[in-house]
Write a protein that holds these residues in place. Structure first.
Motif, PDB file in Angstrom:
ATOM      1  N   SER A 234       0.842  -1.207   0.000  1.00 56.53           N
ATOM      2  CA  SER A 234       0.000   0.000   0.000  1.00 56.53           C
ATOM      3  C   SER A 234       0.872   1.250   0.000  1.00 56.53           C
ATOM      4  N   ALA A 235       1.927   1.242   0.819  1.00 54.14           N
ATOM      5  CA  ALA A 235       2.820   2.415   0.883  1.00 54.14           C
ATOM      6  C   ALA A 235       3.472   2.636  -0.477  1.00 54.14           C
ATOM      7  N   GLU A 236       3.856   1.529  -1.115  1.00 54.21           N
ATOM      8  CA  GLU A 236       4.504   1.645  -2.420  1.00 54.21           C
ATOM      9  C   GLU A 236       3.522   2.227  -3.449  1.00 54.21           C
ATOM     10  N   ASN A 237       2.300   1.701  -3.457  1.00 56.51           N
ATOM     11  CA  ASN A 237       1.291   2.195  -4.406  1.00 56.51           C
ATOM     12  C   ASN A 237       0.951   3.656  -4.162  1.00 56.51           C
ATOM     13  N   LEU A 238       0.883   4.023  -2.894  1.00 56.21           N
ATOM     14  CA  LEU A 238       0.597   5.412  -2.553  1.00 56.21           C
ATOM     15  C   LEU A 238       1.719   6.314  -3.072  1.00 56.21           C
ATOM     16  N   GLY A 239       2.969   5.848  -2.899  1.00 58.37           N
ATOM     17  CA  GLY A 239       4.137   6.632  -3.309  1.00 58.37           C
ATOM     18  C   GLY A 239       4.216   6.837  -4.811  1.00 58.37           C
ATOM     19  N   LYS A 240       3.638   5.903  -5.571  1.00 55.29           N
ATOM     20  CA  LYS A 240       3.688   6.037  -7.036  1.00 55.29           C
ATOM     21  C   LYS A 240       2.903   7.272  -7.464  1.00 55.29           C
ATOM     22  N   ILE A 241       1.815   7.554  -6.773  1.00 53.79           N
ATOM     23  CA  ILE A 241       0.979   8.704  -7.159  1.00 53.79           C
ATOM     24  C   ILE A 241       1.318   9.935  -6.331  1.00 53.79           C
ATOM     25  N   GLU A 248       7.371  11.097   3.429  1.00 60.26           N
ATOM     26  CA  GLU A 248       6.950  11.372   4.803  1.00 60.26           C
ATOM     27  C   GLU A 248       6.842  10.085   5.610  1.00 60.26           C
ATOM     28  N   LEU A 249       6.396   9.012   4.949  1.00 58.31           N
ATOM     29  CA  LEU A 249       6.248   7.736   5.662  1.00 58.31           C
ATOM     30  C   LEU A 249       7.582   7.174   6.127  1.00 58.31           C
ATOM     31  N   SER A 250       8.644   7.481   5.371  1.00 61.25           N
ATOM     32  CA  SER A 250       9.937   6.899   5.759  1.00 61.25           C
ATOM     33  C   SER A 250      10.672   7.766   6.785  1.00 61.25           C
ATOM     34  N   ARG A 251      10.131   8.945   7.074  1.00 57.00           N
ATOM     35  CA  ARG A 251      10.772   9.802   8.079  1.00 57.00           C
ATOM     36  C   ARG A 251      10.563   9.280   9.484  1.00 57.00           C
ATOM     37  N   GLY A 252      11.491   9.639  10.381  1.00 55.23           N
ATOM     38  CA  GLY A 252      11.336   9.262  11.793  1.00 55.23           C
ATOM     39  C   GLY A 252      10.170  10.020  12.403  1.00 55.23           C
ATOM     40  N   LEU A 253       9.531   9.384  13.358  1.00 50.40           N
ATOM     41  CA  LEU A 253       8.393  10.017  14.021  1.00 50.40           C
ATOM     42  C   LEU A 253       8.836  11.323  14.682  1.00 50.40           C
ATOM     43  N   ARG A 254      10.017  11.310  15.251  1.00 48.95           N
ATOM     44  CA  ARG A 254      10.683  12.501  15.799  1.00 48.95           C
ATOM     45  C   ARG A 254      12.164  12.314  15.499  1.00 48.95           C
ATOM     46  N   GLU A 255      12.914  13.398  15.523  1.00 48.14           N
ATOM     47  CA  GLU A 255      14.337  13.261  15.219  1.00 48.14           C
ATOM     48  C   GLU A 255      15.040  12.291  16.170  1.00 48.14           C
ATOM     49  N   THR A 256      14.592  12.326  17.421  1.00 50.27           N
ATOM     50  CA  THR A 256      15.253  11.493  18.427  1.00 50.27           C
ATOM     51  C   THR A 256      14.709  10.074  18.472  1.00 50.27           C
ATOM     52  N   LEU A 257      13.648   9.806  17.707  1.00 48.84           N
ATOM     53  CA  LEU A 257      13.060   8.468  17.757  1.00 48.84           C
ATOM     54  C   LEU A 257      13.377   7.718  16.477  1.00 48.84           C
ATOM     55  N   LYS A 258      13.759   6.469  16.638  1.00 52.28           N
ATOM     56  CA  LYS A 258      14.161   5.699  15.459  1.00 52.28           C
ATOM     57  C   LYS A 258      12.967   5.259  14.616  1.00 52.28           C
ATOM     58  N   LEU A 321     -10.403  15.193  11.852  1.00 54.48           N
ATOM     59  CA  LEU A 321      -9.488  14.144  11.371  1.00 54.48           C
ATOM     60  C   LEU A 321      -8.084  14.734  11.179  1.00 54.48           C
ATOM     61  N   PHE A 322      -7.993  15.852  10.459  1.00 58.06           N
ATOM     62  CA  PHE A 322      -6.676  16.459  10.205  1.00 58.06           C
ATOM     63  C   PHE A 322      -6.036  16.953  11.499  1.00 58.06           C
ATOM     64  N   GLN A 323      -6.841  17.559  12.370  1.00 58.63           N
ATOM     65  CA  GLN A 323      -6.301  18.067  13.636  1.00 58.63           C
ATOM     66  C   GLN A 323      -5.739  16.926  14.484  1.00 58.63           C
ATOM     67  N   GLY A 324      -6.474  15.806  14.492  1.00 58.39           N
ATOM     68  CA  GLY A 324      -6.066  14.672  15.340  1.00 58.39           C
ATOM     69  C   GLY A 324      -4.815  13.980  14.815  1.00 58.39           C
ATOM     70  N   LEU A 325      -4.594  14.082  13.503  1.00 55.44           N
ATOM     71  CA  LEU A 325      -3.502  13.294  12.914  1.00 55.44           C
ATOM     72  C   LEU A 325      -2.208  14.074  12.694  1.00 55.44           C
ATOM     73  N   GLY A 326      -2.286  15.293  12.238  1.00 49.98           N
ATOM     74  CA  GLY A 326      -1.057  16.024  11.908  1.00 49.98           C
ATOM     75  C   GLY A 326      -0.191  15.211  10.953  1.00 49.98           C
ATOM     76  N   ILE A 327       1.098  15.038  11.303  1.00 47.01           N
ATOM     77  CA  ILE A 327       2.021  14.337  10.393  1.00 47.01           C
ATOM     78  C   ILE A 327       1.714  12.844  10.247  1.00 47.01           C
ATOM     79  N   LEU A 328       0.758  12.348  11.057  1.00 47.69           N
ATOM     80  CA  LEU A 328       0.420  10.917  10.966  1.00 47.69           C
ATOM     81  C   LEU A 328      -0.609  10.628   9.875  1.00 47.69           C
ATOM     82  N   PHE A 329      -1.050  11.669   9.185  1.00 48.19           N
ATOM     83  CA  PHE A 329      -2.066  11.471   8.149  1.00 48.19           C
ATOM     84  C   PHE A 329      -1.670  10.367   7.146  1.00 48.19           C
ATOM     85  N   PRO A 330      -0.428  10.391   6.591  1.00 49.50           N
ATOM     86  CA  PRO A 330      -0.087   9.339   5.620  1.00 49.50           C
ATOM     87  C   PRO A 330      -0.147   7.927   6.231  1.00 49.50           C
TER      88      PRO A 330
END
Ligand SMILES: Nc1ccn([C@@H]2O[C@H](COP(=O)(O)OP(=O)(O)OP(=O)(O)O)[C@@H](O)[C@H]2O)c(=O)n1
Length: 414
Positions: A234-241, A248-258, A321-330
């Motif tokens: 699903s992530a791959e298909n999403l990335g194609k479009i 964004e999906l491959s980024r760390g949740l926070r800089e200090t978190l792996k 929905l957007f307020q609750g998710l922020g960067i977690l939307f993807p």
């Protein structure tokens, strides 16, 4: 032979001069394994075994190069030197001989030593053969029992290397699986995060659950295996479009978190889908507050998206929905796709998320809390926040377009 060896076997590439090491000294562990299979990692970590003066060598090197020094284990004589982009550990050989030290390790592929002075490999457990056969094979069942974290390490390394687990090793891991609960949860969590961050490892996560390694912590995970197995695709298909979402999906949740955003989405699959029960599971594994909040936000977001099965979301619902998710939307989008939602259904929401001027995903406040307090002669209180929210919702629904209207609306609500 040395010409054909990858960089990690070339002391000229190390952050210190070979002549600073006492002889004999051996490079061991993951760096040797990864070097031999040509695997590159972002955080290079060199492990050396010395027959004497391990801590002293580390201390001298750190001082000479102005690097950091950490005494990891005074009794077992293990110390770390922290260079800019690389950490180097020095350990006294266990049992006082290299061969005995290698025999006490977890898997054959992790028990190959490289002698930088002679540029030769010492491999009494035939790790190189297993590397070629792409097999994770235990050195002995007793070694697995000695440190049961190794049971999970085996699955994790199989995932990262794309290796199979050898049949007897697999049987031993399954037999000893209950021992994993004796291990500090912090160590288990670290292994899990590696698994979540490894692409295309969901089948191994599932297998490790089936042999009883992670099932004690995520008892109902099997109910989501179908979805978990679709996450990478699903992530791959999403990335194609939408390539931006893939990044964004491959980024760390926070800089200090792996853990990556996609990793946290996978973690949310393993958890119970009930928020209270999921929270209890994550607390048990001592996940951080931010990881916990993120998983709960994803579960909540997914249940909001599920409403799309029967109706369109109101502007108010989209706003929350957007307020609750922020960067977690993807992360929620990938979970929704894995659960069978089409991109066509999800694209109106994605387009809002990708448009920084979208009034629902990124609403602009008409006035600040201070301005509102001044206009209505109010004192600071939680009520101000509630009024601002109502103004925001009024704006979204088109009832309010000017500051005057916003103030009048708030006045009316009071
Ligand atoms: N529970 C453990 C941890 C480590 N080791 C041994 O110590 C080496 C170094 O450990 P570590 O740096 O934790 O892991 P790596 O195998 O180097 O690999 P990774 O970075 O992928 O964890 C391993 O290769 C293995 O030989 C072990 O036998 N048992």
């Amino acid at each position: 032979m040395s010409e054909a060896l990858p960089d990690v076997f070339s002391p000229a590439r190390w952050p210190f001069e070979l002549s600073q090491l006492p002889q004999p000294a051996y490079l061991v562990g993951g760096a040797v394994r990864d070097g031999l299979v040509g695997r590159t990692v972002t955080d290079l970590d060199l492990d050396f075994v010395l027959l004497q003066d391990a801590v002293q060598t580390a201390r001298t090197l750190a001082k000479y190069y102005g690097a950091g020094f950490v005494l990891l284990d005074a009794e077992r004589q293990i110390a770390r030197v922290v260079f800019k982009n690389i950490t180097v550990d020095f350990a006294q050989a266990e049992g006082n001989s290299l061969e005995q030290d290698l025999r006490r390790r977890d898997f054959t592929v992790n028990a190959i030593a490289f002698d930088p002075f002679t540029q030769t490999f010492i491999d009494p457990n035939k790790g190189q053969e297993d590397l070629q056969r792409r097999l994770i094979k235990m050195i002995s069942p007793e070694n697995l029992q000695d440190d049961p974290l190794r049971l999970l390490r085996g699955y994790r390394q199989a995932a990262q290397l794309g290796f199979e687990i050898e049949a007897e090793t697999k049987a031993a891991i399954q037999a000893f699986a209950p021992l994993l609960s004796q291990v500090a949860v912090e160590r288990i969590r670290t292994e899990l995060v590696y698994l979540f961050n490894t692409p295309n490892a969901t089948n191994i996560i599932q297998k490790s659950w089936e042999v009883g390694l992670i099932s004690p912590w995520f008892q109902s995970a099997n109910q989501q295996f179908q979805h978990l197995s679709q996450m990478d695709l699903s992530a791959e298909n999403l990335g194609k479009i939408y390539p931006q979402l893939s990044q964004e999906l491959s980024r760390g949740l926070r800089e200090t978190l792996k853990i990556s955003i996609l990793g946290i989405a996978k973690l949310s699959c393993l958890c119970n889908q009930n928020l209270t029960l999921a929270e209890a599971e994550l607390l048990e594994l001592k996940f951080s507050k931010i990881e916990l909040k993120s998983v709960l936000a994803i579960l909540k977001g997914l249940s909001q998206i599920n409403l799309l099965k029967t109706k369109d979301l109101s502007l108010r619902e989209q706003y929350f929905l957007f307020q609750g998710l922020g960067i977690l939307f993807p992360a929620v989008i990938v979970r929704a796709m894995a659960a069978g939602f089409s991109l066509e259904t999800l694209s109106p929401l994605i387009n809002r998320y990708l448009n920084p001027n979208d009034p629902i995903a990124y609403p602009q406040l008409l006035l600040t809390g201070n301005e509102l307090m001044e206009a209505l002669k109010l004192r600071p209180s939680p009520k101000i926040g509630e009024l601002l929210l109502e103004i925001q919702l009024g704006q979204i629904e088109g009832k309010i377009t000017t500051i005057e209207q916003a103030i009048a609306y708030a006045q009316q609500l009071l």
